[in-house]
Structures are given as structure tokens and as C-alpha cells.
Design a protein around this motif. Structure first.
Motif, PDB file in Angstrom:
ATOM      1  N   PHE A 143      44.969  48.510 -90.225  1.00  0.00           N
ATOM      2  CA  PHE A 143      45.347  49.824 -89.694  1.00  0.00           C
ATOM      3  C   PHE A 143      44.376  50.261 -88.598  1.00  0.00           C
ATOM      4  O   PHE A 143      44.794  50.810 -87.570  1.00  0.00           O
ATOM      5  N   GLN A 144      43.084  50.028 -88.805  1.00  0.00           N
ATOM      6  CA  GLN A 144      42.107  50.384 -87.779  1.00  0.00           C
ATOM      7  C   GLN A 144      42.298  49.553 -86.516  1.00  0.00           C
ATOM      8  O   GLN A 144      42.087  50.043 -85.405  1.00  0.00           O
ATOM      9  N   GLN A 147      45.663  51.095 -84.918  1.00  0.00           N
ATOM     10  CA  GLN A 147      45.926  52.524 -84.995  1.00  0.00           C
ATOM     11  C   GLN A 147      46.345  53.122 -83.645  1.00  0.00           C
ATOM     12  O   GLN A 147      47.180  54.024 -83.600  1.00  0.00           O
ATOM     13  N   ALA A 151      49.853  54.895 -83.209  1.00  0.00           N
ATOM     14  CA  ALA A 151      49.904  56.275 -82.713  1.00  0.00           C
ATOM     15  C   ALA A 151      50.837  56.386 -81.514  1.00  0.00           C
ATOM     16  O   ALA A 151      51.618  57.343 -81.400  1.00  0.00           O
TER      17      ALA A 151
END
Length: 373
Positions: A143-144, A147, A151
Motif C-alpha cells: 500500500f505504501q 499509495q 490516490a
């Protein structure tokens, strides 16, 4: 006459015969046990010697015990977070599964599966899930990395949805903000655009170090900015697990409540110009008030008395980070290498029963009873 009298006598005795097993269990295993716990809470007893009457000493001692204070704080934190989260998630799942769509029975069975699986087996799976090199840390790492891309995808889909809905409203066409067909189109177009940007190298995933969160063998708290309200990370892991296993059961209750709401109410509201959000707050929520009362009550009682998951997962974490009131009672009654403190355990059990009664009564005053709709 004798046959008639015998028949009437049989009809009168039939309910008591059918209730006999339940009444026997209630009286012997609950009524008698409760009386014994009340008596032992005023004594010094270790299961081997004769009970010694000490009055209120046990009740005073448990409040002087730092471990009891920690267990009470953990239990109250667990109760508030888990009850609120599982109630909201159960309602959202029920709203989603109440739709008429192809394959809905599969989703209902899939979402309910965690509730019917063995608690011990699922807990052991979750121990692996929360390992330092487990699934959860891997998902957080990915996810990092993505991200920024995620987004961009969400913002682009929201912008497209807003433009399409605004265009339809300018043309004076009745359309909901989250119109399913427009939402699907917005997501599909956004995915194609973002995929193209990644494919041709305009945006790339970030390079981040693997996440190494210690979920069990730690005394750290989260979130730190909450100060005294922060809870231990191992307790948070157990919260996530408990929410995942209990929300599906409450989902079924909400789903039954949603299907019991008359469709005429929504039709009349639609004629008056009400949209989805207004219908939810003005019709769905008030009509589900008895179900919400039941769900919250069951959640409060279940979270305050939660034991098995702490007993299993707690073996992987420091005792102070996971101990709850139910586990405090158990460890005083069955300590690993010390004499049982039955009096202390009984006093703590009486306090837990009184705390549960007070909280449920306060919740009834706030939310109203089952019949208040």
C-alpha cells in the motif's frame, strides 16, 4: 371423566417437562454457581483449605492491584472500539447484501463464513497473519508503494463521477450521486487512464523499506497522539480479529431487519423527492432502531466477557498489553505456578457482572429499548 382429567393434566405438565432440561441447567450451572461466587467473593479461599470470611477485603484488594486496573482499562477500550466498529461494519455489509444482484447468495455466505468457523482455528490462522513477515505487513508495504497511484485513481474516479452526475442534473434528469452505472463507468475509465500512466512510465511505485510492525511481542501503544486513550498494539490486533469474526453475525440481524422494512415507505419518500441519503437517515435508521439496540447490547456483553481470543493470542504478547477482566478472573482462579485466589477471582467476577449490567442499562437509556422505534 378420568380420561379428560388425565388429558388436561398432561397438557398442564407438558410445558414443564419440555422446560425441565433448560431449568435444570439454569438452576444448577448458573443459579447455584452465582450464589457460590457471591459467597466466595467475601472469603479467602484457595480450593484446598476451608474458606475464611474476610468481608470486603477482596473488593478492596482488586482495586489496589495494578493488573486489575490495566485489565479494566483494556476491557473498556476493547468494548468501545469493537462494539462501535462491528456495528457500523455490520450495517454497511447488510446494506450491500440487501441489493438484488447476481451472485448475492455467494457474497452472503462468504461474509458469514468467519462467524461459523472454529474460533480457535481462526485465531491460530490470525497468529500467522500478524507475524512480522506475515500477510498484514506485506499488504501495508504494498500500500505504501502504490499509495500515490491509488490516490490518483480514487481522485480521478471521484472527479469523473461528479462531472457525469452534474451533467445529468443540468439536463434535469433524476440521478443519484452514486448511480451504479455511472460509478462503474467512472471506475473503469479511471483504471484505464491510471494503468496507461503506469504502463508508459509516467508514474511509478515508490521504493519503500518492508514494513516491520511487531503486532504481538511489544508493549508499544497506538495511536500515540491519543495519550492516555492509546491502547497497546497487541490489543489492537485482537480487536481487528474480533471485529472480523463477529461483524458477520450482526450483519445477518441487520439484513433481516432491512428486509422487514415495508417498501411502501421508500416509494412514498421517492414520490416526495427524497434521495438515497435522506431515505437512509429518515427511514432505514429509525426502522432499524430495535435491531441496533439488540446488536449493541450483544456487542457490549460479548466484548466485556471476551476471553478465548485473549487466552490464545495473548500468549504471543506481554501480559499487560492484552489482559482483560475475563482473563484476569481466569488467571487468578487457575494460576500457572501459584495458589488459586478464588476470593479475588470471585470479587472481580462480581465487579464484571455489575459493570456489564450498568453499561447495558445506560445503553438502553441512550438508545431506547427494543420496542422504541
Amino acid at each position: 371423566m378420568r380420561r379428560v382429567s388425565a388429558g388436561r393434566l398432561g397438557e398442564k405438565l407438558a410445558p414443564y417437562v419440555l422446560l425441565a432440561p433448560f431449568l435444570f441447567t439454569l438452576i444448577v450451572f448458573f443459579g447455584y454457581a452465582f450464589v457460590r461466587v457471591v459467597y466466595f467473593s467475601f472469603t479467602n479461599y484457595d480450593l484446598f483449605s476451608k474458606p475464611e470470611w474476610v468481608g470486603l477485603r477482596n473488593y478492596l484488594n482488586i482495586f489496589r492491584d495494578p493488573e486489575f486496573t490495566r485489565a479494566m482499562k483494556n476491557s473498556l477500550t476493547f468494548m468501545v472500539v469493537v462494539t462501535a466498529a462491528q456495528t457500523m461494519i455490520a450495517l454497511l455489509l447488510a446494506l450491500f447484501l440487501n441489493r438484488k444482484m447476481r451472485g448475492i447468495k455467494f457474497f452472503r455466505a462468504a461474509y458469514y463464513m468467519p462467524s461459523v468457523a472454529s474460533s480457535v482455528v481462526v485465531t491460530l490462522i490470525f497468529i500467522w497473519f500478524f507475524q512480522r513477515r506475515g500477510v498484514l505487513n506485506y499488504v501495508i508495504t504494498r500500500f505504501q508503494e502504490y499509495q500515490v497511484i491509488l490516490a490518483l485513481f480514487v481522485l480521478l474516479a471521484a472527479a469523473l463521477q461528479f462531472v457525469v452526475v452534474a451533467w445529468e442534473k443540468l439536463r434535469r434528469r433524476p440521478v443519484a450521486v452514486f448511480e451504479p452505472s455511472f460509478l462503474l463507468l467512472s471506475l473503469l475509465v479511471s483504471f484505464m487512464i491510471v494503468f496507461g500512466l503506469v504502463r508508459f512510465g509516467f508514474i511509478l511505485p515508490r521504493e519503500v523499506a518492508p514494513v516491520d510492525i511487531i503486532w504481538f511481542n511489544t508493549t508499544k501503544t497506538w495511536p500515540d497522539f491519543f495519550g492516555a486513550l492509546a491502547f497497546p498494539i497487541p490489543l489492537g490486533a485482537i480487536m481487528l480479529f474480533n471485529i472480523w469474526t463477529t461483524a458477520p453475525t450482526f450483519m445477518l440481524l441487520y439484513l433481516a431487519g432491512l428486509q422487514d422494512i415495508p417498501g411502501e415507505l421508500y416509494e412514498a419518500a421517492a414520490v416526495d423527492g427524497a434521495e438515497g441519503w435522506h431515505m437512509f437517515w429518515k427511514i432505514t435508521v429509525p426502522q432499524l432502531k430495535p435491531i441496533t439496540f439488540l446488536v449493541v447490547t450483544m456487542g457490549l456483553i460479548g466484548t466485556l466477557q471476551m476471553f478465548d481470543q485473549v487466552a490464545i493470542l495473548g500468549s504471543q504478547a506481554p501480559r499487560s498489553s492484552t489482559i482483560t477482566l475475563a482473563y484476569y478472573i481466569y488467571t487468578n482462579l487457575f494460576p500457572s505456578s501459584a495458589s488459586p485466589r478464588v476470593g479475588m477471582a470471585s470479587a472481580a467476577a462480581m465487579f464484571l457482572a455489575l459493570l456489564t449490567l450498568v453499561i447495558v442499562y445506560a445503553q438502553r437509556k441512550v438508545l431506547g429499548g427494543e420496542n422504541d422505534a
